[in-house]
Design an enzyme around this catalytic site. Structure first.
Site, PDB file in Angstrom:
ATOM      1  N   LYS A   1       0.809  -1.192   0.000  1.00 34.62           N
ATOM      2  CA  LYS A   1       0.000   0.000   0.000  1.00 34.62           C
ATOM      3  C   LYS A   1       0.858   1.265   0.000  1.00 34.62           C
ATOM      4  CE  LYS A   1      -3.468  -2.158   3.018  1.00 34.62           C
ATOM      5  NZ  LYS A   1      -4.047  -2.108   4.392  1.00 34.62           N
ATOM      6  N   GLY A   2       2.077   1.126   0.500  1.00 34.80           N
ATOM      7  CA  GLY A   2       2.882   2.287   0.833  1.00 34.80           C
ATOM      8  C   GLY A   2       3.201   3.225  -0.309  1.00 34.80           C
TER       9      GLY A   2
ATOM     10  N   ASP B   1      14.534  -0.493   2.079  1.00 38.87           N
ATOM     11  CA  ASP B   1      15.410  -0.687   3.237  1.00 38.87           C
ATOM     12  C   ASP B   1      16.188  -1.980   3.096  1.00 38.87           C
ATOM     13  OD1 ASP B   1      13.039  -2.163   3.975  1.00 38.87           O
ATOM     14  OD2 ASP B   1      12.400  -0.471   5.178  1.00 38.87           O
TER      15      ASP B   1
END
Length: 231
Positions: free
Chosen positions: A54-55, A114
């Site tokens: 979703k980010g 990340d």
């Protein structure tokens, strides 16, 4: 900390530091759009742009409106699974493409890179479908956390290993709608431990004491456990 406003459902103290304002983000999206236009030039077929849910949804929506090359949209979603607050490092696909990408140029849009475990798995899945090319654009890159061999062709900003929220980024599904990107205040979560891969784990929510001895209002009404939603 730069000046910013927060919605009425939270208090300003939940954000430790403002990293990027709405104006910063708008400017960087325009610059990234120009970089992508220049990199692809004239294409025989529209570029397939994949939003990872979703980010990346907010970043995706702003970025595609800065592009001048012809393109079509697709969506994918992945999740890591494990026990408690730790991730096993394994990844599973929960939403697949509807379109055949064979022989096509593909651009993956991510909010944050990340560890890179999810992106590594995603790229492998895409190349198995024999596209002409696959490139990645990320808004944020935590370079010190990323596994060797994983990067992106287009990067908004490189940031340190801080827990960031806003502009699609969340903690326990909260803060996604903030128009800026900021570092989440450590008091929002009880513990901040690092595991072997360098990621930050978030434990039960705790609140700071006010001068009167009570607790500050806060966004997280119940205990929340889980890792920061990066790739």
């Amino acid at each position: 900390m730069g000046d910013f406003e927060v919605p009425k459902f939270m208090v300003k103290e939940e954000i430790e530091t403002l990293l990027y304002s709405p104006e910063d983000i708008k400017k960087r999206c325009k610059e990234l759009g120009a970089e992508i236009d220049a990199a692809y030039g004239k294409l025989d077929k529209p570029l397939i742009i994949i939003c990872t849910l979703k980010g990346a949804a907010v970043f995706f929506a702003d970025l595609v409106r800065e592009l001048h090359i012809d393109h079509v949209w697709e969506f994918m979603s992945f999740s890591s699974y494990g026990t408690g607050t730790t991730s096993s490092g394994a990844v599973q696909m929960v939403l697949d493409l509807k379109m055949d990408i064979g022989g096509r140029d593909v651009l993956v849009v991510e909010d944050i890179l990340d560890t890179g475990n999810t992106l590594k798995y995603m790229i492998k899945q895409l190349y198995a479908r024999e596209p002409k090319s696959v490139k990645t654009v990320v808004l944020l890159h935590k370079t010190e956390m990323t596994i060797p061999g994983i990067s992106a062709e287009f990067i908004g900003w490189q940031i340190p290993n801080k827990f960031v929220v806003g502009y699609g980024l969340d903690f326990a599904q909260k803060y996604r709608g903030l128009p800026f990107i900021g570092v989440l205040a450590p008091w929002v979560y009880k513990k901040q431990d690092k595991v072997a891969d360098g990621s930050i784990l978030n434990g039960d929510v705790t609140l700071p004491q006010s001068n009167s001895g009570g607790t500050l209002p806060f966004l997280l009404e119940e205990k929340a456990r889980g890792e920061h939603g990066g790739v």
